[in-house]
Design a protein around this motif. Structure first.
Motif, short mmCIF file in Angstrom:
data_model
loop_
_atom_site.label_atom_id
_atom_site.label_comp_id
_atom_site.label_asym_id
_atom_site.label_seq_id
_atom_site.Cartn_x
_atom_site.Cartn_y
_atom_site.Cartn_z
N GLY A 2 -14.10 -12.30 -4.85
CA GLY A 2 -13.99 -13.37 -5.83
C GLY A 2 -12.67 -14.09 -5.74
O GLY A 2 -11.75 -13.67 -5.02
N TYR A 3 -12.57 -15.15 -6.50
CA TYR A 3 -11.35 -15.95 -6.48
C TYR A 3 -10.36 -15.43 -7.53
O TYR A 3 -10.75 -15.00 -8.62
CB TYR A 3 -11.67 -17.42 -6.70
CG TYR A 3 -12.28 -18.04 -5.48
CD1 TYR A 3 -11.48 -18.64 -4.52
CD2 TYR A 3 -13.65 -17.96 -5.24
CE1 TYR A 3 -12.03 -19.18 -3.36
CE2 TYR A 3 -14.21 -18.50 -4.09
CZ TYR A 3 -13.39 -19.10 -3.15
OH TYR A 3 -13.92 -19.61 -2.01
N SER A 4 -9.08 -15.47 -7.18
CA SER A 4 -8.04 -14.91 -8.04
C SER A 4 -7.72 -15.81 -9.22
O SER A 4 -7.28 -15.33 -10.26
CB SER A 4 -6.77 -14.66 -7.22
OG SER A 4 -7.04 -13.81 -6.13
N ALA A 5 -7.86 -17.13 -9.04
CA ALA A 5 -7.55 -18.09 -10.10
C ALA A 5 -8.34 -19.35 -9.86
O ALA A 5 -8.65 -19.70 -8.72
CB ALA A 5 -6.04 -18.40 -10.10
N ASP A 6 -8.68 -20.04 -10.95
CA ASP A 6 -9.33 -21.35 -10.80
C ASP A 6 -8.37 -22.35 -10.18
O ASP A 6 -8.78 -23.24 -9.43
CB ASP A 6 -9.78 -21.87 -12.16
CG ASP A 6 -10.85 -21.01 -12.80
OD1 ASP A 6 -11.68 -20.45 -12.07
OD2 ASP A 6 -10.84 -20.89 -14.04
N LEU A 7 -7.07 -22.21 -10.51
CA LEU A 7 -6.06 -23.17 -10.06
C LEU A 7 -4.77 -22.43 -9.75
O LEU A 7 -4.31 -21.62 -10.56
CB LEU A 7 -5.80 -24.21 -11.15
CG LEU A 7 -4.68 -25.22 -10.90
CD1 LEU A 7 -5.05 -26.17 -9.76
CD2 LEU A 7 -4.36 -26.01 -12.17
N VAL A 8 -4.19 -22.72 -8.59
CA VAL A 8 -2.85 -22.24 -8.25
C VAL A 8 -1.92 -23.44 -8.27
O VAL A 8 -2.13 -24.43 -7.56
CB VAL A 8 -2.82 -21.56 -6.87
CG1 VAL A 8 -1.38 -21.30 -6.43
CG2 VAL A 8 -3.59 -20.25 -6.91
N VAL A 9 -0.89 -23.36 -9.10
CA VAL A 9 0.13 -24.41 -9.20
C VAL A 9 1.35 -23.97 -8.41
O VAL A 9 1.87 -22.88 -8.64
CB VAL A 9 0.52 -24.68 -10.67
CG1 VAL A 9 1.63 -25.73 -10.74
CG2 VAL A 9 -0.69 -25.11 -11.48
N ILE A 10 1.79 -24.81 -7.48
CA ILE A 10 3.00 -24.52 -6.72
C ILE A 10 4.13 -25.32 -7.32
O ILE A 10 4.18 -26.55 -7.21
CB ILE A 10 2.82 -24.86 -5.23
CG1 ILE A 10 1.64 -24.08 -4.63
CG2 ILE A 10 4.10 -24.56 -4.45
CD1 ILE A 10 1.31 -24.46 -3.19
N GLY A 11 5.05 -24.63 -8.00
CA GLY A 11 6.17 -25.29 -8.65
C GLY A 11 6.26 -24.94 -10.12
O GLY A 11 5.33 -25.22 -10.89
N ALA A 12 7.36 -24.29 -10.52
CA ALA A 12 7.56 -23.87 -11.91
C ALA A 12 8.60 -24.74 -12.61
O ALA A 12 9.34 -24.26 -13.46
CB ALA A 12 7.95 -22.40 -11.98
N GLY A 13 8.67 -26.01 -12.21
CA GLY A 13 9.46 -26.97 -12.96
C GLY A 13 8.65 -27.49 -14.14
O GLY A 13 7.55 -27.02 -14.43
N ARG A 194 -9.89 -22.17 -5.04
CA ARG A 194 -10.45 -23.40 -4.45
C ARG A 194 -9.63 -24.64 -4.82
O ARG A 194 -9.90 -25.73 -4.31
CB ARG A 194 -11.89 -23.60 -4.94
CG ARG A 194 -12.91 -22.63 -4.34
CD ARG A 194 -14.33 -23.12 -4.62
NE ARG A 194 -15.32 -22.26 -4.02
CZ ARG A 194 -15.94 -21.27 -4.65
NH1 ARG A 194 -15.62 -21.00 -5.92
NH2 ARG A 194 -16.85 -20.54 -4.06
N GLN A 195 -8.65 -24.46 -5.71
CA GLN A 195 -7.86 -25.61 -6.17
C GLN A 195 -6.38 -25.26 -6.12
O GLN A 195 -5.95 -24.29 -6.76
CB GLN A 195 -8.24 -25.99 -7.61
CG GLN A 195 -9.73 -26.18 -7.86
CD GLN A 195 -10.26 -27.48 -7.33
OE1 GLN A 195 -9.50 -28.36 -6.93
NE2 GLN A 195 -11.57 -27.63 -7.29
N VAL A 196 -5.59 -26.05 -5.40
CA VAL A 196 -4.14 -25.88 -5.33
C VAL A 196 -3.49 -27.17 -5.78
O VAL A 196 -3.83 -28.26 -5.30
CB VAL A 196 -3.68 -25.53 -3.90
CG1 VAL A 196 -2.16 -25.60 -3.79
CG2 VAL A 196 -4.15 -24.13 -3.51
N LEU A 197 -2.54 -27.05 -6.71
CA LEU A 197 -1.81 -28.21 -7.22
C LEU A 197 -0.38 -28.18 -6.71
O LEU A 197 0.37 -27.24 -7.00
CB LEU A 197 -1.83 -28.23 -8.75
CG LEU A 197 -0.99 -29.32 -9.42
CD1 LEU A 197 -1.44 -30.70 -9.00
CD2 LEU A 197 -1.04 -29.18 -10.93
N ASN A 198 -0.01 -29.20 -5.98
CA ASN A 198 1.34 -29.35 -5.44
C ASN A 198 2.22 -30.01 -6.50
O ASN A 198 2.19 -31.22 -6.70
CB ASN A 198 1.29 -30.19 -4.16
CG ASN A 198 2.66 -30.59 -3.64
OD1 ASN A 198 3.67 -30.01 -4.00
ND2 ASN A 198 2.68 -31.60 -2.78
#
Length: 380
Positions: A2-13, A194-198
């Motif tokens: 399965g998928y670990s997260a619906d969305l992975v966000v790269i950047g903690a600003g 399936r979703q990565v946010l830069n």
């Protein structure tokens, strides 16, 4: 698997934090990754400006007006440690020519929903008692505000409930046989999504390249001077009229214009400089001297105040001065929310809300087309 997260966000600003917050509120499970700490990049080097006063009518102003409303709402929800102050801004002119330009600018903004009041030179000290006495006048902008950006990013992340993984650089964005996102790789292994946010700010171009995409983000260096703690000698955010032109300029050369504001903790923050010199963090004493001289020209009282430190930061610059917000035109499942230059703190909530609506198929809160990352591909 399965998928670990619906969305992975790269950047903690602050932009990544706002995107995580609104995505989680929209029902997505979110993981936020950053190679450093929370607010370790541009956010941590910012002054916390939430401005409409420096933006001409157009897409960025629409984003800023929405964010102004959202920050007011968030200030009611988040802890007081974010130091939100709806203190307003004051833009001043040295001569009548500058006043005429400010008057035209304010009139155009007013038609777009920005409130302002012209202040004659002899009444400026009613707003700022320590201003220089020989200024021609200015405009007061009651919608301008300020907060503590690192605290705001941390509290947005906490309120989002997102899983936070710090000190974990992303080394690859993984794609499937169709070229669509299937996950990310870090030093600790793979994370399936399936979703990565830069939302990597100044490093947004490098993150895009991990997926074989292109985004022309460049660093634009700026310095800030921090004084010793003082009684509140500066009530508003105060800046000279030429600051607006510097913000809109695409020049790589050094530009400085006086920007002065007090903080709840006491120190006065002095900016602003802009130059494109790559990621060179070398502290420039001549630039700091220019900033100090311009600040004391506005506020002579600061001439006898000690500057305790100066620091550099990098604004994520895109060629048309608009952030990239939306889907990558080539890589399915890759999204971008970066390139806000010096306005990311102010524009973060509207960016986050817009991204959440786009991710979930909801109705965008404003026209998203001007921010589409595909515009750079079309211009190439």
């Amino acid at each position: 698997m399965g998928y670990s997260a619906d969305l992975v966000v790269i950047g903690a600003g602050v932009v990544g934090a706002a995107c995580a917050y609104y995505a989680a509120r929209a029902g997505l499970t979110v993981t936020v990754l950053d190679r450093g700490p929370v607010a370790g990049g541009t956010t941590g080097a910012g002054e916390g400006n939430l401005l409409v006063s420096d933006k001409e009518p157009g897409p960025e102003l629409e984003l800023a007006l929405l964010s102004t409303r959202l920050w007011r709402e968030l200030a009611e929800e988040l802890p007081p440690g974010i130091e939100y102050e709806a203190k307003g801004g004051l833009v001043v002119a040295a001569d009548q020519e500058g006043m005429a330009a400010l008057r035209d600018f304010a009139a155009a903004q007013r038609a777009a929903g920005v409130g302002s009041e012209e202040v004659p030179g002899d009444r400026l000290r009613e707003h700022e008692p320590h201003l220089a006495p020989d200024l021609a006048g200015g405009f007061h902008y009651p919608q301008d505000a300020q907060l503590q950006p690192a605290a705001a990013a941390a509290e947005l992340l906490r309120a989002s409930g997102a899983r936070l993984r710090l000190g974990e650089p992303v080394t690859a964005i993984l794609t499937d046989h169709r070229g669509a996102v299937r996950g990310v790789r870090t030093a600790r292994g793979e994370l399936r999504t399936r979703q990565v946010l830069n939302a990597a700010g100044t490093w947004g171009g490098e993150v895009a390249e991990l997926a074989g995409a292109k985004l022309p983000v460049l660093p634009r260096r700026g310095f800030v001077l921090v004084t010793e703690p003082l009684p509140r000698v500066v009530r508003h955010k105060v800046y000279a009229a030429d600051y607006v032109a510097d913000v809109a300029s695409g020049s790589a050369a050094l530009q400085t214009s006086a920007v002065v504001e007090g903080t709840p903790a006491g120190p006065v923050l002095i900016g602003a400089s802009r130059e494109r010199v790559g990621f060179d963090r070398t502290l420039s004493v001549p630039v700091l001297r220019r900033l100090a001289a311009q600040a004391t020209a506005l506020f002579p009282v600061l001439a006898g105040v000690r500057a305790m430190r100066g620091y550099a930061g990098f604004r994520p610059y895109l060629p048309d001065h608009l952030p990239a917000i939306g889907p990558d035109p080539q890589v399915g499942g890759l999204w971008h929310a970066c390139g806000h230059e010096g306005a990311g703190i102010g524009l973060a909530p509207a960016t986050g809300l817009l991204m959440a609506r786009l991710l979930t198929g909801g109705e965008p809160p404003l026209d998203a087309r001007p921010f589409h990352p595909g515009r750079f591909r079309q211009a190439a």
